[in-house]
Motif scaffolding. Structure first.
Motif, mmCIF file in Angstrom:
data_model
loop_
_atom_site.group_PDB
_atom_site.id
_atom_site.type_symbol
_atom_site.label_atom_id
_atom_site.label_comp_id
_atom_site.label_asym_id
_atom_site.label_seq_id
_atom_site.Cartn_x
_atom_site.Cartn_y
_atom_site.Cartn_z
ATOM 1 N N VAL A 175 0.835 -1.466 0.087
ATOM 2 C CA VAL A 175 -0.006 0.022 0.051
ATOM 3 C C VAL A 175 0.688 1.479 -0.026
ATOM 4 O O VAL A 175 0.511 2.206 -0.727
ATOM 5 C CB VAL A 175 -0.985 -0.132 1.052
ATOM 6 N N PRO A 176 1.854 1.331 0.914
ATOM 7 C CA PRO A 176 2.658 2.452 0.824
ATOM 8 C C PRO A 176 3.435 2.866 -0.581
ATOM 9 O O PRO A 176 3.693 3.910 -0.795
ATOM 10 C CB PRO A 176 3.788 2.384 1.883
ATOM 11 N N THR A 177 3.778 1.580 -1.088
ATOM 12 C CA THR A 177 4.493 1.712 -2.453
ATOM 13 C C THR A 177 3.643 2.323 -3.668
ATOM 14 O O THR A 177 4.020 3.171 -4.101
ATOM 15 C CB THR A 177 4.807 0.342 -2.771
ATOM 16 N N LEU A 179 3.835 0.679 7.920
ATOM 17 C CA LEU A 179 4.206 2.204 7.147
ATOM 18 C C LEU A 179 5.695 2.266 7.660
ATOM 19 O O LEU A 179 6.562 2.728 6.817
ATOM 20 C CB LEU A 179 3.304 3.191 8.030
ATOM 21 N N ILE A 180 6.014 2.144 9.042
ATOM 22 C CA ILE A 180 7.306 2.120 9.455
ATOM 23 C C ILE A 180 8.150 1.441 8.782
ATOM 24 O O ILE A 180 9.328 1.656 8.114
ATOM 25 C CB ILE A 180 7.403 2.092 11.067
ATOM 26 N N GLU A 182 1.280 11.140 6.455
ATOM 27 C CA GLU A 182 0.391 10.153 7.326
ATOM 28 C C GLU A 182 -0.377 11.119 7.954
ATOM 29 O O GLU A 182 -0.530 11.934 8.867
ATOM 30 C CB GLU A 182 1.419 9.666 8.466
ATOM 31 N N LEU A 183 -1.594 11.342 7.212
ATOM 32 C CA LEU A 183 -2.720 12.278 7.692
ATOM 33 C C LEU A 183 -3.423 11.952 9.044
ATOM 34 O O LEU A 183 -3.652 13.078 9.815
ATOM 35 C CB LEU A 183 -3.532 12.406 6.612
ATOM 36 N N MET A 184 -3.799 10.721 9.262
ATOM 37 C CA MET A 184 -4.502 10.639 10.453
ATOM 38 C C MET A 184 -4.618 9.170 10.976
ATOM 39 O O MET A 184 -4.504 8.314 10.140
ATOM 40 C CB MET A 184 -5.815 11.165 10.337
ATOM 41 N N GLU A 222 7.819 -3.468 24.919
ATOM 42 C CA GLU A 222 6.922 -2.886 23.925
ATOM 43 C C GLU A 222 7.785 -2.172 22.858
ATOM 44 O O GLU A 222 8.571 -1.180 23.688
ATOM 45 C CB GLU A 222 5.713 -2.274 24.414
ATOM 46 N N VAL A 223 7.779 -2.322 21.737
ATOM 47 C CA VAL A 223 8.306 -1.586 20.614
ATOM 48 C C VAL A 223 7.451 0.003 20.300
ATOM 49 O O VAL A 223 7.894 0.980 20.545
ATOM 50 C CB VAL A 223 8.589 -2.207 19.128
ATOM 51 N N PHE A 224 6.319 -0.345 19.925
ATOM 52 C CA PHE A 224 5.198 0.859 19.859
ATOM 53 C C PHE A 224 3.825 0.218 19.530
ATOM 54 O O PHE A 224 3.722 -0.592 19.217
ATOM 55 C CB PHE A 224 5.917 1.761 18.758
ATOM 56 N N PRO A 225 3.035 1.180 20.150
ATOM 57 C CA PRO A 225 1.553 0.813 19.714
ATOM 58 C C PRO A 225 1.192 1.000 18.269
ATOM 59 O O PRO A 225 1.876 1.885 17.450
ATOM 60 C CB PRO A 225 0.622 1.764 20.548
ATOM 61 N N ILE A 226 0.544 0.210 17.659
ATOM 62 C CA ILE A 226 -0.034 0.308 16.190
ATOM 63 C C ILE A 226 -1.420 0.483 16.045
ATOM 64 O O ILE A 226 -2.297 0.173 16.943
ATOM 65 C CB ILE A 226 0.175 -1.010 15.520
ATOM 66 N N SER A 227 -1.873 1.250 14.848
ATOM 67 C CA SER A 227 -3.187 1.281 14.560
ATOM 68 C C SER A 227 -3.174 1.636 13.148
ATOM 69 O O SER A 227 -1.929 1.879 12.408
ATOM 70 C CB SER A 227 -3.826 2.389 15.264
ATOM 71 N N ALA A 228 -4.231 1.514 12.337
ATOM 72 C CA ALA A 228 -4.197 1.736 10.931
ATOM 73 C C ALA A 228 -4.290 3.309 10.735
ATOM 74 O O ALA A 228 -4.926 4.218 11.785
ATOM 75 C CB ALA A 228 -5.581 1.400 10.430
ATOM 76 N N ARG A 229 -3.506 3.795 9.838
ATOM 77 C CA ARG A 229 -3.277 5.223 9.296
ATOM 78 C C ARG A 229 -4.142 5.561 7.940
ATOM 79 O O ARG A 229 -3.623 4.627 7.002
ATOM 80 C CB ARG A 229 -2.031 5.703 9.453
ATOM 81 N N LEU A 230 -4.301 6.806 7.784
ATOM 82 C CA LEU A 230 -4.598 7.280 6.362
ATOM 83 C C LEU A 230 -3.445 7.963 5.858
ATOM 84 O O LEU A 230 -2.936 8.650 6.374
ATOM 85 C CB LEU A 230 -5.761 8.327 6.621
ATOM 86 N N ILE A 231 -2.852 7.477 4.676
ATOM 87 C CA ILE A 231 -1.621 7.981 4.251
ATOM 88 C C ILE A 231 -2.134 8.661 2.808
ATOM 89 O O ILE A 231 -3.030 8.451 2.057
ATOM 90 C CB ILE A 231 -0.674 6.873 4.015
#
Lengths: 371, 212
Positions: free
Chosen positions: B56-58, B75-76, B84-86, B177-186
């Protein structure tokens, strides 16, 4: 064995090479017509010199025989700041310099690592008229290159800086915020602002985008004095831009750049069909001081690869191709005649080659002449 | 017409629900109808590309999709240049470090100077361990990451988990824990500028329904 070319490089084959040269000639003429004189800095410099500009981690670097570190230039502005401060220190100001050539950055994935740029630097003039001149030159170049539907977004470093100065963020958080603004990572930006409960004006920026009327809206909403000063400066630059009557520009106050030498106004231009910025630039009043004498300066860079991509996408690709005008075909007896005819035709301005064969086997030419 | 890249798989259902709720699509059925890869919504003047999440990011970076929806982990990991809008507040989970239950390690820093770590996320893992001053040898796997410590392939794993159940059921224990994750609008850099108003409209519709 296959002789591949390295990742991120590119061959320009005759048709494309000719087209690129035409675009470069066009750009050279545009920049000259605005009084910018070309300089050619070396392809590689001491790494330490380049580091005075922007400390990216993307240098192609190597060592000299006596242990110094060199790097391929990854930017033109820094070498030009060096030569303007040192070699051209006695030239009267303002100094108008242009450049054209290849740059090298170790970039990831399929991104180009050798790429081509042309640009202009206006050195020793800190006025709004100088900012306007560079903007107008950018717009003039986009028009004269035949790019349709371009947009130009103006921003100002002072807006974000002002908000950050008035906030209680620590220096690590400030760095993080700049990185988030570059990525427009508004999700994490919001998280950080809410967590530290400071710098709330940052969250207004993404919506402060549009025509010049945005400046008035922004002035009411933003509280930082420095940010308001930056808004006034943009308004002044827009006034100075008016007499050029070159079309509309946008304001985008959330725009941020990872080239941190910019100190004032900066801008990006882009066009439909290509997913990257075609032309970029801005004011960098502190860079020259790194080489000795502080001087204000403002400049622009145009990505030649991006221009070619846009024109190609917009079907503006120049088909006046690279094929020579004339092929002179000779037999074993007529070699001397062919050579002297070629000399004559070249003198007339035609592009000519000679070949010892019939038309079927000859390299491409617009016309053939048998002797 | 705007093109939006959506991630096939785990996240898809929730994304469609969100888009329907925000009235960006009429109903969830739009993208469930077939095995098609491109779905047109002429009424709304949108087109959807159904892609593997990592791609998707590609699509968005190259501008063939103007917008995309993708998990923060991907994404990361993808290291693509997109805006990365929201935060869409769906697909919430965590990127974690886990070791075998039998292990006597309790914290990431106890992994020592050269840890063998199995993961689907080599870029994230490398930079996480580097930031903790731990040299890591990354073993890249494509599935069933939990297996690696159990069979002695790795000392630890870096993977995503929603509740930690799968991790526990497989005899593993979370130590960091590395980081929390959720879906982003890009968004693509240039699309964001050229279609600013349309993108703003979509974003506002989503903001109305997103719960973070």
């Amino acid at each position: 064995m296959l002789f591949e070319i390295p990742k991120g490089t590119k061959d320009f084959l005759p048709l494309e090479a000719k087209w690129k040269k035409d675009i470069e000639d066009n750009l050279y003429n545009i920049l000259s017509s605005w009084g910018y004189r070309q300089v050619i800095p070396p392809t590689y410099e001491y790494l330490n010199t380049l580091m005075q500009g922007e400390q990216h981690e993307n240098y192609f670097s190597f060592f000299s025989e006596d242990g110094h570190t060199f790097a391929l230039r990854n930017d033109f502005t820094t070498p030009i700041a060096r030569l303007a401060t040192i070699a051209l220190s006695d030239e009267p100001r303002p100094l108008r310099l242009s450049y054209m050539g290849n740059l090298f950055r170790l970039r990831r994935k399929e991104r180009r690592r050798e790429f081509w740029q042309a640009g202009a630097e206006l050195i020793g003039d800190g006025s709004k008229a100088a900012d306007a001149e560079i903007l107008a030159l950018a717009m003039d170049a986009l028009d004269k290159l035949g790019i349709r539907g371009w947009n130009l977004d103006i921003s100002h470093r002072g807006v974000v800086e002002g908000i950050l100065e008035d906030s209680n963020f620590g220096s690590a958080a400030k760095k993080q915020i700049e990185a988030l603004l570059v990525k427009k990572d508004y999700a994490d930006l919001k998280g950080l602002v809410e967590k530290e409960d400071t710098g709330h004006d940052l969250l207004l920026l993404p919506k402060l985008r549009g025509g010049p009327e945005i400046l008035t809206v922004a002035k009411e909403k933003l509280t930082s004095t420095k940010a308001k000063g930056a808004l006034d400066e943009i308004a002044g630059i827009l006034d100075a831009l008016k007499p050029y009557s070159l079309g509309a520009v946008n304001i985008d106050l959330a725009n941020a750049k990872d080239f941190s030498y910019y100190t004032g106004m900066f801008f990006d231009a882009y066009a439909p069909g290509v997913a990257s910025v075609i032309c970029t630039g801005g004011r960098y009043d502190k860079l020259l001081g790194n080489f000795g004498t502080p001087e204000p300066a403002v400049g622009l860079a145009i990505g030649i690869d991006e221009v070619m991509a846009v024109l190609s996408e917009q079907n503006h690709r120049d088909t006046a191709n690279s094929i020579p005008d004339l092929g002179i075909l000779y037999s074993s007896e007529s070699y001397e005649k062919a050579v002297s005819l070629a000399v004559e035709k070249r003198r007339e301005g035609l592009s000519v080659f000679i070949a010892p064969c019939g038309e079927e086997a000859a390299p491409p030419a617009k016309k053939y002449l048998k002797v | 017409m705007l093109t939006i890249a959506l991630p096939k798989g785990r996240l898809m259902d929730k994304v469609l629900e969100l888009l329907a709720e925000a009235q960006i699509i009429d109903s969830k059925e739009l993208c469930e109808q077939s095995r098609k890869l491109i779905i047109e919504d002429p009424k709304a003047n949108f087109r959807y590309i159904l892609a593997k999440p990592i791609d998707v990011p590609t699509y968005v970076e190259h501008g063939v999709a103007d917008l995309g929806v993708v998990g923060k982990d991907i994404l990361i990991e993808s290291e693509r240049l997109v805006y990365e809008l929201m935060d869409l507040g769906i697909g919430k989970c965590r990127m974690i470090v886990a070791v075998s239950d039998q292990s006597n390690l309790n914290e990431v820093k106890e992994l020592g100077f050269s840890a063998k770590v199995a993961t689907k996320y080599p870029n994230i893992t490398t930079s996480f361990f580097r930031s903790h001053g731990i040299q890591s040898e990354i073993i890249e796997l494509n599935g069933s990451i939990e297996l690696a410590p159990l069979v002695g392939l790795a000392d630890a794993i870096v993977d995503i988990t929603e509740t930690g159940t799968t991790i526990r059921e497989n005899g593993l224990r979370i130590i960091g824990e590395v980081f929390p994750i959720s879906a982003r609008l890009i968004a693509n850099h240039v699309s964001y500028k050229l279609h600013y108003k349309k993108l703003q409209d979509i974003q506002e519709k989503l903001e109305g329904v997103v719960q973070c």
